[in-house]
Write an enzyme that holds these catalytic residues in place. Structure first.
Site, mmCIF file in Angstrom:
data_model
loop_
_atom_site.group_PDB
_atom_site.id
_atom_site.type_symbol
_atom_site.label_atom_id
_atom_site.label_comp_id
_atom_site.label_asym_id
_atom_site.label_seq_id
_atom_site.Cartn_x
_atom_site.Cartn_y
_atom_site.Cartn_z
ATOM 1 N N SER A 54 -29.511 -46.305 -29.820
ATOM 2 C CA SER A 54 -28.755 -45.388 -28.963
ATOM 3 C C SER A 54 -29.394 -44.011 -29.036
ATOM 4 C CB SER A 54 -27.295 -45.304 -29.422
ATOM 5 O OG SER A 54 -26.620 -44.237 -28.783
ATOM 6 N N TYR A 111 -20.778 -43.868 -35.624
ATOM 7 C CA TYR A 111 -21.698 -44.621 -34.763
ATOM 8 C C TYR A 111 -23.127 -44.110 -34.948
ATOM 9 C CZ TYR A 111 -23.538 -46.694 -30.428
ATOM 10 O OH TYR A 111 -24.262 -47.416 -29.508
#
Length: 342
Positions: free
Chosen positions: A185, A198
């Site tokens: 990501s 995250y």
């Protein structure tokens, strides 16, 4: 005299900044020239002679990639957390008989081993070409709103799940001199409010993949990282929960510090529909990582041109400058105004 020193100092800093900028550009050019250096290994031709394992095929990127690779003529082993669920059933109906749905929870040693045995018993003649570590979860909360259990669950799926899968299937991929692909990501390198857990999991994933890339080079195995931007609207990866759910987790001190107004504002921002609804750009990058003769080490896939320009520059910014940019974002400004408020 003070003015002269100040001007001289400014001139020196200007020269340093210019040198650093030119150096960064040169390094970028050199990296582009050598990112696909050498003969690049081999690519994969269409036909049912190679297999690809994809984790997290219930929805999102993994689901679309499974369909794309099946149409390209590879034997796809689609790992699904819910093999009887709508995502897995959709793949079974829409794809060829060469696609195999596998029950695969990447946090389970037993399921990963059973998947390994299933692949070994059903591999096509040329073996396992690629493993795409796509399974992942996302959740939102400020650092203090999470418990250790929250962090452990995030890391167990996004990091340890990939490590568990990689260790199990690396010998098969090494035998074909194939590919290991990791879906990371932009939040592995870009700091974002209330996405700390995250980011921790994805930054750890990239560290693992970087180490593996260096090690696997001796065996002719290519390791690639795909870094999607904001595609939450297309993947529904963000966990849906209410402000009340989060508020009830906080103790009295943190309720006073962060305020209910801010918790509700974060909820609105986190679960609101945002980002691209089209996953094609990400799936294209994943396909290139798997099939190209000379894949890139990293594929940064932004959801807009503006995001792409910023995200390509962001990793090279001084930390203070990057933090200053974040602190001037509308959400950060709102946050400061809401802290300690009723």
């Amino acid at each position: 005299m003070a003015v002269r020193i100040s001007m001289a100092t400014m001139h020196l800093f200007g020269q340093i900044a210019c040198i650093l900028s030119v150096s960064a550009v040169l390094l970028w050019v050199v990296s582009r020239l050598f990112s696909r250096r050498g003969d690049g290994g081999t690519g994969v031709q269409k036909g049912y002679r190679y297999a690809v394992l994809i984790t997290g095929c219930d929805s999102g990127f993994g689901h679309h990639l499974a369909q794309r690779l099946d149409a390209a003529g590879l034997v796809v082993f689609a790992g699904c957390l819910f093999p009887a669920g709508p995502g897995a059933q959709s793949l079974a109906k829409s794809c060829s008989t060469h696609l195999k749905v596998l029950p695969l929870d990447v946090t389970s040693d037993d399921q990963v081993q059973r998947a390994k045995e299933a692949l070994r018993d059903n591999l096509p003649e040329n073996g396992l070409w690629a493993v795409v570590n796509n399974a992942g979860i996302a959740d939102w909360a400020e650092t203090e709103w999470n418990t250790i259990k929250d962090y452990s669950h995030m890391v167990d799926v996004n990091l340890f799940g990939c490590i568990r899968t990689s260790i199990a299937f690396l010998p098969m991929v090494r035998a074909t001199k194939g590919r290991m692909v990791y879906v990371s990501s932009i939040l592995a390198f870009y700091t974002c409010l209330y996405m700390g857990a995250y980011s921790v999991s994805k930054r750890g994933l990239e560290a693992f993949a970087d180490c593996l890339r260096v090690e696997m080079d001796s065996f002719g195995v290519k390791v690639c990282i795909v870094q999607p931007g904001n595609f939450g609207n297309a993947t529904n990866i963000i966990r849906m929960k209410t402000g009340q759910d989060m508020w009830e987790k906080l103790d009295d001190e943190r309720k006073h510090t962060f305020s209910r107004r801010y918790v509700d504002r974060v909820t609105e921002s986190a679960v609101g529909k945002s980002g691209s609804t089209n996953v094609d750009a990400v799936v294209d990058a994943m396909v290139d990582a798997i099939l190209s003769r000379r894949p890139k080490s990293r594929y940064l896939v932004a959801s807009s041109v503006t995001d792409a320009l910023f995200l390509h520059v962001c990793p090279y910014l001084p930390t203070r400058l990057a933090d200053a940019i974040i602190s001037r974002s509308p959400m950060y400004v709102e946050r400061k105004a809401m802290l300690y408020s009723n």
